[in-house]
Design a protein around this motif. Structure first.
Motif, PDB file in Angstrom:
ATOM      1  N   ARG A  14       0.988  -1.037   0.049  1.00  0.00           N
ATOM      2  CA  ARG A  14       0.029  -0.067   0.050  1.00  0.00           C
ATOM      3  C   ARG A  14       0.839   1.254   0.080  1.00  0.00           C
ATOM      4  NH1 ARG A  14      -3.503  -1.111   4.825  1.00  0.00           N
ATOM      5  NH2 ARG A  14      -4.182   0.771   4.742  1.00  0.00           N
ATOM      6  N   TYR A  15       1.821   1.340   0.754  1.00  0.00           N
ATOM      7  CA  TYR A  15       2.904   2.372   0.638  1.00  0.00           C
ATOM      8  C   TYR A  15       3.706   2.466  -0.710  1.00  0.00           C
ATOM      9  CZ  TYR A  15       2.760   3.620   5.846  1.00  0.00           C
ATOM     10  OH  TYR A  15       2.716   4.058   7.050  1.00  0.00           O
ATOM     11  N   ALA A  16       3.951   1.402  -1.203  1.00  0.00           N
ATOM     12  CA  ALA A  16       4.677   1.503  -2.472  1.00  0.00           C
ATOM     13  C   ALA A  16       3.672   2.208  -3.515  1.00  0.00           C
ATOM     14  CB  ALA A  16       4.973  -0.049  -3.054  1.00  0.00           C
ATOM     15  N   ASN A  17       2.529   1.572  -3.670  1.00  0.00           N
ATOM     16  CA  ASN A  17       1.261   2.132  -4.584  1.00  0.00           C
ATOM     17  C   ASN A  17       1.067   3.580  -4.143  1.00  0.00           C
ATOM     18  OD1 ASN A  17       1.329  -0.116  -6.011  1.00  0.00           O
ATOM     19  ND2 ASN A  17      -0.442  -1.039  -4.744  1.00  0.00           N
ATOM     20  N   LYS A  26       7.276   4.640 -11.558  1.00  0.00           N
ATOM     21  CA  LYS A  26       6.636   2.971 -11.690  1.00  0.00           C
ATOM     22  C   LYS A  26       7.086   2.123 -10.714  1.00  0.00           C
ATOM     23  CE  LYS A  26       7.565  -0.547 -15.152  1.00  0.00           C
ATOM     24  NZ  LYS A  26       8.371  -1.093 -16.336  1.00  0.00           N
ATOM     25  N   VAL A  27       6.165   1.262 -10.359  1.00  0.00           N
ATOM     26  CA  VAL A  27       6.186   0.458  -9.088  1.00  0.00           C
ATOM     27  C   VAL A  27       6.446  -1.142  -9.557  1.00  0.00           C
ATOM     28  CG1 VAL A  27       4.015   0.532  -8.563  1.00  0.00           C
ATOM     29  CG2 VAL A  27       5.306  -0.075  -6.838  1.00  0.00           C
ATOM     30  N   LEU A  28       7.329  -1.660  -9.001  1.00  0.00           N
ATOM     31  CA  LEU A  28       7.256  -3.397  -9.366  1.00  0.00           C
ATOM     32  C   LEU A  28       7.633  -3.925  -7.870  1.00  0.00           C
ATOM     33  CD1 LEU A  28      10.494  -3.065 -12.087  1.00  0.00           C
ATOM     34  CD2 LEU A  28       7.713  -3.563 -12.617  1.00  0.00           C
ATOM     35  N   ARG A  29       7.422  -5.205  -8.016  1.00  0.00           N
ATOM     36  CA  ARG A  29       7.713  -6.184  -7.008  1.00  0.00           C
ATOM     37  C   ARG A  29       9.050  -6.966  -6.995  1.00  0.00           C
ATOM     38  NH1 ARG A  29       2.932  -9.042  -4.458  1.00  0.00           N
ATOM     39  NH2 ARG A  29       4.665  -9.293  -3.060  1.00  0.00           N
ATOM     40  N   VAL A  30       9.886  -7.356  -6.082  1.00  0.00           N
ATOM     41  CA  VAL A  30      11.105  -7.672  -6.107  1.00  0.00           C
ATOM     42  C   VAL A  30      11.196  -8.936  -7.105  1.00  0.00           C
ATOM     43  CG1 VAL A  30      12.852  -9.281  -4.720  1.00  0.00           C
ATOM     44  CG2 VAL A  30      11.777  -6.935  -3.809  1.00  0.00           C
ATOM     45  N   LYS A  31       9.920  -9.574  -7.252  1.00  0.00           N
ATOM     46  CA  LYS A  31      10.125 -10.669  -8.160  1.00  0.00           C
ATOM     47  C   LYS A  31      10.045 -10.236  -9.500  1.00  0.00           C
ATOM     48  CE  LYS A  31       6.699 -14.019  -6.061  1.00  0.00           C
ATOM     49  NZ  LYS A  31       5.175 -14.373  -5.917  1.00  0.00           N
ATOM     50  N   GLU A  32       9.819  -8.919  -9.978  1.00  0.00           N
ATOM     51  CA  GLU A  32       9.885  -8.675 -11.386  1.00  0.00           C
ATOM     52  C   GLU A  32      11.252  -7.815 -11.650  1.00  0.00           C
ATOM     53  OE1 GLU A  32       5.498  -6.927 -12.217  1.00  0.00           O
ATOM     54  OE2 GLU A  32       6.319  -6.093 -10.237  1.00  0.00           O
ATOM     55  N   LEU A  33      12.318  -8.077 -10.614  1.00  0.00           N
ATOM     56  CA  LEU A  33      13.662  -7.511 -10.891  1.00  0.00           C
ATOM     57  C   LEU A  33      14.055  -7.589 -12.276  1.00  0.00           C
ATOM     58  CD1 LEU A  33      15.622  -7.580  -7.342  1.00  0.00           C
ATOM     59  CD2 LEU A  33      15.091  -5.293  -8.978  1.00  0.00           C
ATOM     60  N   SER A  34      14.118  -8.772 -12.665  1.00  0.00           N
ATOM     61  CA  SER A  34      14.544  -9.188 -13.894  1.00  0.00           C
ATOM     62  C   SER A  34      14.503  -8.236 -15.037  1.00  0.00           C
ATOM     63  CB  SER A  34      14.427 -10.722 -14.393  1.00  0.00           C
ATOM     64  OG  SER A  34      12.806 -10.650 -14.607  1.00  0.00           O
ATOM     65  N   GLU A  40      19.539   1.416 -13.249  1.00  0.00           N
ATOM     66  CA  GLU A  40      18.530   2.312 -12.694  1.00  0.00           C
ATOM     67  C   GLU A  40      18.430   2.717 -11.300  1.00  0.00           C
ATOM     68  OE1 GLU A  40      14.857   3.554 -14.490  1.00  0.00           O
ATOM     69  OE2 GLU A  40      15.353   1.537 -15.439  1.00  0.00           O
ATOM     70  N   GLU A  41      18.072   3.803 -10.994  1.00  0.00           N
ATOM     71  CA  GLU A  41      17.920   4.305  -9.534  1.00  0.00           C
ATOM     72  C   GLU A  41      16.787   3.532  -8.924  1.00  0.00           C
ATOM     73  OE1 GLU A  41      18.442   8.420  -9.497  1.00  0.00           O
ATOM     74  OE2 GLU A  41      20.633   8.408  -9.471  1.00  0.00           O
ATOM     75  N   ILE A  42      16.986   3.260  -7.654  1.00  0.00           N
ATOM     76  CA  ILE A  42      15.601   2.349  -6.996  1.00  0.00           C
ATOM     77  C   ILE A  42      15.593   3.008  -5.731  1.00  0.00           C
ATOM     78  CG2 ILE A  42      14.848   0.324  -5.922  1.00  0.00           C
ATOM     79  CD1 ILE A  42      16.611  -1.245  -8.269  1.00  0.00           C
ATOM     80  N   ILE A  43      14.233   3.225  -5.639  1.00  0.00           N
ATOM     81  CA  ILE A  43      13.999   3.325  -4.011  1.00  0.00           C
ATOM     82  C   ILE A  43      13.043   2.047  -3.570  1.00  0.00           C
ATOM     83  CG2 ILE A  43      11.793   4.692  -4.622  1.00  0.00           C
ATOM     84  CD1 ILE A  43      12.252   6.130  -1.864  1.00  0.00           C
ATOM     85  N   PHE A  44      13.733   1.493  -2.472  1.00  0.00           N
ATOM     86  CA  PHE A  44      13.199   0.174  -2.095  1.00  0.00           C
ATOM     87  C   PHE A  44      12.316   0.242  -0.615  1.00  0.00           C
ATOM     88  CE2 PHE A  44      13.485  -3.869   0.405  1.00  0.00           C
ATOM     89  CZ  PHE A  44      12.990  -4.529  -0.535  1.00  0.00           C
ATOM     90  N   LEU A  45      11.331  -0.603  -0.675  1.00  0.00           N
ATOM     91  CA  LEU A  45      10.238  -0.708   0.459  1.00  0.00           C
ATOM     92  C   LEU A  45      10.436  -2.174   0.797  1.00  0.00           C
ATOM     93  CD1 LEU A  45       9.186   1.957  -1.217  1.00  0.00           C
ATOM     94  CD2 LEU A  45       7.311   2.017   0.331  1.00  0.00           C
ATOM     95  N   GLY A  46      10.644  -2.549   1.862  1.00  0.00           N
ATOM     96  CA  GLY A  46      10.376  -3.929   2.416  1.00  0.00           C
ATOM     97  C   GLY A  46       9.868  -3.870   3.757  1.00  0.00           C
ATOM     98  N   TRP A  47       8.995  -4.886   3.888  1.00  0.00           N
ATOM     99  CA  TRP A  47       8.761  -5.191   5.376  1.00  0.00           C
ATOM    100  C   TRP A  47       9.841  -5.840   6.315  1.00  0.00           C
ATOM    101  CZ3 TRP A  47       7.670 -10.133   8.125  1.00  0.00           C
ATOM    102  CH2 TRP A  47       7.773 -11.258   7.109  1.00  0.00           C
TER     103      TRP A  47
END
Ligand SMILES: Cc1cc2nc3c(=O)[nH]c(=O)nc-3n(C[C@H](O)[C@H](O)[C@H](O)COP(=O)(O)O)c2cc1C
Length: 161
Positions: A14-17, A26-34, A40-47
């Motif tokens: 919810r925070y990412a969205n 653009k927002v992606l899940r870790v699973k979509e990292l490929s 590319e610069e990334i801001i990461f959110l994790g639990w």
């Protein structure tokens, strides 16, 4: 800049969205990292699970510019410095976002076992203060701490770049 996140029960998602809606990133899940270029610069959110920011280890070769960790406490436990050291993110901004959780009885598997043990430990303490009582109630009854205003420091940081 891209937003990449890891979320188990949806609070970090919810925070990412929310962040994506506010910044149009653009927002992606870790699973979509490929799909992501390593420059590319990334801001990461994790639990956060026992102080570890989940999913972050999968981004070690990527260009992570800031990290957000979501947990249930009012602030990062035990404190920001310990979380930064534990997750080896010295030198990049870390933002704590208060997430949430479902009631213990709705959880399954290892998470339920771990939290049940943690709850038992908390309940056995004799010196229960307000913070401890709140932690017990959150685990037993669930909690939703996701608020747009919690993203303000992250948005401020993005605006200064
Ligand atoms: C097994 C387990 C361990 C956890 N450990 C921590 C922790 O160390 N610190 C913390 O703040 N929150 C901890 N939490 C709470 C979650 O990090 C928090 O609920 C988070 O917002 C969930 O995000 P999600 O819905 O995106 O998966 C833990 C939760 C579980 C199930």
């Amino acid at each position: 800049m891209l937003i990449v996140y890891e979320s188990k029960t949806g609070f970090t998602k919810r925070y990412a969205n929310m962040l994506a809606a506010k910044t149009r990133l653009k927002v992606l899940r870790v699973k979509e990292l490929s799909k992501v270029n390593q420059d590319e610069e990334i801001i990461f959110l994790g639990w956060m699970k026992v102080g570890k920011i989940k999913g972050l280890d999968k981004l070690r070769k990527y260009n992570v510019k800031a990290v957000c960790g979501s947990g249930t406490g009012r602030t990062a436990e035990p404190d920001n410095e310990a979380v930064i050291a534990r997750n080896k993110i010295e030198g990049i901004p870390f933002f704590y976002l208060r997430g949430g959780c479902f009631p213990l009885k709705e959880l399954k598997g290892m998470d339920k076992i771990m939290l049940s043990m943690f709850l038992k430990m908390l309940k056995s303490r004799k010196d229960k203060d307000e913070k401890l009582e709140e932690a017990i109630s959150i685990i037993e009854n669930g909690f939703d701490g996701v608020k747009e205003e919690n993203l303000e420091p992250v948005l401020k940081w993005l605006n200064t770049r």
